[in-house]
Design an enzyme around this catalytic site. Sequence first.
Site: not given
Length: 173
Positions: A39, A82
């Site tokens: 990701s 993230k």
Amino acid sequence: MASRGSATREVVQTLLVALVLALVIRAFVVESFLVDGISMEPTLHDGERLLVDKLSYRWRPPQRFDIVVFRYPLDPTRDFVKRVIGLPGETVEIRQGRVYVDGQALEEPYLAGRVPDFYPPVTVPPGHVFVLGDNRPHSDDSRSGWTVPMRDIIGRAWFVYWPPAEAGLVPHP
């Protein structure tokens, strides 16, 4: 000449002090984290090991574009990594793959490319941040309807130490 007993005691004391220091450093200063998944590509890669700075956010809140490790809001037993995009009180939206914060388009040079994406305007709640993965098509992030409470942020991704060929500071634009 020191006796065998005092030498053994000295070694045990040294090991105990080292253990206590290691535990304190891990709890309050820096911790290792494994990147699990794609990701955050191309910035971070599956299988890389990071050092996470746990001190910075004791003195200042996360900043836009910081890469953070946090407890996943839907399952706090899991840690995610993230990029911070939206800060408390800001409105975040995505139109045609471009991210807008309070109506202003963000420059995101860390993305490999843009994909058509849409996310309606949402205001980040107080004490939370809105996060996105750099590999948007393959990221479970705030577009799934959750934001990250500041209290769940473990720290700022600081240094990649494994594999050695990738070692270096985590880039923060």
